[in-house]
Design a protein around this motif. Structure first.
Motif, mmCIF file in Angstrom:
data_model
loop_
_atom_site.group_PDB
_atom_site.id
_atom_site.type_symbol
_atom_site.label_atom_id
_atom_site.label_comp_id
_atom_site.label_asym_id
_atom_site.label_seq_id
_atom_site.Cartn_x
_atom_site.Cartn_y
_atom_site.Cartn_z
ATOM 1 N N THR A 155 18.202 12.724 -9.649
ATOM 2 C CA THR A 155 19.307 13.186 -8.813
ATOM 3 C C THR A 155 19.671 12.173 -7.721
ATOM 4 O O THR A 155 20.488 12.461 -6.853
ATOM 5 C CB THR A 155 18.967 14.530 -8.151
ATOM 6 O OG1 THR A 155 17.819 14.374 -7.305
ATOM 7 C CG2 THR A 155 18.688 15.598 -9.207
ATOM 8 N N GLY A 156 19.040 10.994 -7.753
ATOM 9 C CA GLY A 156 19.332 9.959 -6.765
ATOM 10 C C GLY A 156 18.541 10.065 -5.487
ATOM 11 O O GLY A 156 18.784 9.320 -4.534
ATOM 12 N N THR A 157 17.571 10.974 -5.437
ATOM 13 C CA THR A 157 16.715 11.130 -4.264
ATOM 14 C C THR A 157 15.589 10.103 -4.290
ATOM 15 O O THR A 157 15.076 9.764 -5.353
ATOM 16 C CB THR A 157 16.110 12.546 -4.236
ATOM 17 O OG1 THR A 157 17.159 13.504 -4.148
ATOM 18 C CG2 THR A 157 15.167 12.728 -3.055
ATOM 19 N N VAL A 158 15.200 9.606 -3.121
ATOM 20 C CA VAL A 158 14.060 8.696 -3.009
ATOM 21 C C VAL A 158 12.861 9.451 -2.445
ATOM 22 O O VAL A 158 12.977 10.142 -1.431
ATOM 23 C CB VAL A 158 14.386 7.502 -2.097
ATOM 24 C CG1 VAL A 158 13.139 6.645 -1.857
ATOM 25 C CG2 VAL A 158 15.482 6.649 -2.720
ATOM 26 N N LYS A 159 11.714 9.317 -3.102
ATOM 27 C CA LYS A 159 10.462 9.882 -2.599
ATOM 28 C C LYS A 159 9.439 8.761 -2.493
ATOM 29 O O LYS A 159 9.338 7.910 -3.374
ATOM 30 C CB LYS A 159 9.963 10.996 -3.513
ATOM 31 C CG LYS A 159 10.871 12.223 -3.518
ATOM 32 C CD LYS A 159 10.223 13.414 -4.192
ATOM 33 C CE LYS A 159 11.091 14.654 -4.043
ATOM 34 N NZ LYS A 159 10.432 15.866 -4.575
ATOM 35 N N CYS A 160 8.691 8.781 -1.379
ATOM 36 C CA CYS A 160 7.709 7.722 -1.121
ATOM 37 C C CYS A 160 6.346 8.323 -0.821
ATOM 38 O O CYS A 160 6.239 9.436 -0.314
ATOM 39 C CB CYS A 160 8.158 6.858 0.060
ATOM 40 S SG CYS A 160 9.765 6.061 -0.155
ATOM 41 N N TRP A 161 5.303 7.556 -1.104
ATOM 42 C CA TRP A 161 3.941 8.008 -0.795
ATOM 43 C C TRP A 161 3.062 6.799 -0.534
ATOM 44 O O TRP A 161 3.400 5.668 -0.850
ATOM 45 C CB TRP A 161 3.383 8.840 -1.955
ATOM 46 C CG TRP A 161 3.339 8.157 -3.290
ATOM 47 C CD1 TRP A 161 2.320 7.413 -3.819
ATOM 48 C CD2 TRP A 161 4.382 8.154 -4.287
ATOM 49 N NE1 TRP A 161 2.647 6.944 -5.059
ATOM 50 C CE2 TRP A 161 3.898 7.397 -5.386
ATOM 51 C CE3 TRP A 161 5.650 8.724 -4.361
ATOM 52 C CZ2 TRP A 161 4.652 7.190 -6.534
ATOM 53 C CZ3 TRP A 161 6.412 8.518 -5.503
ATOM 54 C CH2 TRP A 161 5.912 7.761 -6.573
ATOM 55 N N GLY A 162 1.903 7.055 0.117
ATOM 56 C CA GLY A 162 0.954 5.986 0.434
ATOM 57 C C GLY A 162 0.837 5.750 1.923
ATOM 58 O O GLY A 162 0.993 6.658 2.735
ATOM 59 N N ARG A 163 0.562 4.520 2.293
ATOM 60 C CA ARG A 163 0.340 4.165 3.694
ATOM 61 C C ARG A 163 1.649 4.222 4.478
ATOM 62 O O ARG A 163 2.712 3.860 3.967
ATOM 63 C CB ARG A 163 -0.258 2.756 3.777
ATOM 64 C CG ARG A 163 -0.785 2.388 5.158
ATOM 65 C CD ARG A 163 -1.533 1.058 5.110
ATOM 66 N NE ARG A 163 -2.021 0.658 6.410
ATOM 67 C CZ ARG A 163 -3.178 1.052 6.934
ATOM 68 N NH1 ARG A 163 -3.951 1.862 6.249
ATOM 69 N NH2 ARG A 163 -3.566 0.642 8.128
ATOM 70 N N ASN A 164 1.553 4.677 5.739
ATOM 71 C CA ASN A 164 2.758 4.892 6.535
ATOM 72 C C ASN A 164 2.605 4.386 7.961
ATOM 73 O O ASN A 164 3.259 4.867 8.869
ATOM 74 C CB ASN A 164 3.101 6.387 6.552
ATOM 75 C CG ASN A 164 4.511 6.666 7.033
ATOM 76 O OD1 ASN A 164 5.438 5.942 6.700
ATOM 77 N ND2 ASN A 164 4.671 7.707 7.837
ATOM 78 N N ASN A 206 0.815 -1.211 0.000
ATOM 79 C CA ASN A 206 0.000 0.000 0.000
ATOM 80 C C ASN A 206 0.852 1.265 0.000
ATOM 81 O O ASN A 206 0.376 2.325 0.405
ATOM 82 C CB ASN A 206 -0.932 0.015 1.215
ATOM 83 C CG ASN A 206 -2.105 -0.931 1.052
ATOM 84 O OD1 ASN A 206 -2.970 -0.736 0.202
ATOM 85 N ND2 ASN A 206 -2.121 -1.987 1.852
ATOM 86 N N HIS A 207 2.100 1.166 -0.438
ATOM 87 C CA HIS A 207 2.919 2.366 -0.569
ATOM 88 C C HIS A 207 3.805 2.237 -1.797
ATOM 89 O O HIS A 207 3.902 1.162 -2.408
ATOM 90 C CB HIS A 207 3.759 2.615 0.691
ATOM 91 C CG HIS A 207 4.933 1.712 0.870
ATOM 92 N ND1 HIS A 207 4.815 0.349 1.113
ATOM 93 C CD2 HIS A 207 6.273 1.964 0.858
ATOM 94 C CE1 HIS A 207 6.006 -0.190 1.263
ATOM 95 N NE2 HIS A 207 6.925 0.768 1.089
ATOM 96 N N ASN A 208 4.425 3.345 -2.157
ATOM 97 C CA ASN A 208 5.237 3.367 -3.355
ATOM 98 C C ASN A 208 6.437 4.272 -3.133
ATOM 99 O O ASN A 208 6.352 5.271 -2.422
ATOM 100 C CB ASN A 208 4.434 3.889 -4.549
ATOM 101 C CG ASN A 208 4.919 3.334 -5.868
ATOM 102 O OD1 ASN A 208 4.490 2.245 -6.261
ATOM 103 N ND2 ASN A 208 5.817 4.026 -6.544
ATOM 104 N N CYS A 209 7.568 3.925 -3.723
ATOM 105 C CA CYS A 209 8.758 4.778 -3.688
ATOM 106 C C CYS A 209 9.333 4.872 -5.086
ATOM 107 O O CYS A 209 9.211 3.941 -5.886
ATOM 108 C CB CYS A 209 9.813 4.218 -2.741
ATOM 109 S SG CYS A 209 9.329 4.225 -0.988
ATOM 110 N N ALA A 210 9.965 5.987 -5.375
ATOM 111 C CA ALA A 210 10.568 6.190 -6.685
ATOM 112 C C ALA A 210 11.867 6.958 -6.526
ATOM 113 O O ALA A 210 12.029 7.753 -5.596
ATOM 114 C CB ALA A 210 9.616 6.942 -7.612
#
Length: 205
Positions: free
Chosen positions: A90-99, A82-86
């Motif tokens: 620039t090599g940064t990780v961003k995540c969204w969804g359930r936490n 239930n979450h996603n990361c991309a």
């Protein structure tokens, strides 16, 4: 019986200005899917009860590709239950969804499963010690491999971690990758080895 989605179909037709897009990476989660296309944009669709599609909303499912909010340019994506990361260019990780188990890696964001703040609307970068080469989402945890070969982990483990932590006192200079399955195990492979963890129990192989 006819099944309208039993055969492949074009999902990202674009418009008259930019035409069809080429998919660079795609990942499927528990009930949602995300794709990164050749101009750096990310799109998600499916279940959105926890903000799974990354468009700044939560509650209404998306039956067609919806662009992830923000101006970041992405190169790869990984979907958990239930979450996603991309990873950005620039090599940064961003995540969204359930936490609810800290799987977004955002220290200070409430992690209660019924807390609206746990459904992160604003895509903030995960605080990693350097650029990420790969990210892998599991059921309620996330792993990342740094450009230098370090393995980092956050989310549902023993103990729970809401920020990235060094998951292995082990380094390799190249050919490193990580894979996470929903049933709580991870494999971190180098040139000639593979290490396994049972994430809930914290056992290490």
């Amino acid at each position: 019986t006819s099944y309208p989605y039993a055969r492949p179909s074009d999902l990202l037709d674009g418009n008259e200005e930019d035409g069809k897009r080429v998919a660079l990476d795609i990942s499927a989660g528990g009930s949602h899917t995300c794709v990164v296309v050749d101009d750096g944009r990310a799109f998600c669709w499916g279940y959105n009860g926890d903000g799974n599609t990354g468009d700044g909303t939560a509650g209404e499912d998306r039956t067609s590709p919806t662009e992830v909010s923000g101006t970041a340019s992405y190169v790869s994506t990984s979907s958990g239950s239930n979450h996603n990361c991309a990873i950005t260019n620039t090599g940064t990780v961003k995540c969204w969804g359930r936490n609810d188990d800290g799987q977004l890696g955002l220290n200070g964001v409430p992690t209660g499963p019924t807390n609206d703040d746990a459904k992160v609307r604003e895509l903030r970068p995960v605080a990693l010690p350097g650029e990420a080469a790969q990210v892998a989402c599991g059921n309620q945890q996330t792993f990342a491999v740094s450009a230098g070969g370090a393995l980092l982990a956050w989310g549902k483990m023993a103990p729970k971690r809401a920020t990235p932590n060094d998951a292995a006192a082990w380094r390799a200079s190249r050919n490193c990758s990580v894979a996470v399955e929903e049933f709580e195990q991870a494999c971190y492979s180098g040139e000639r080895s593979c290490r396994w963890w049972w994430l809930v129990a914290g056992a290490r192989g």
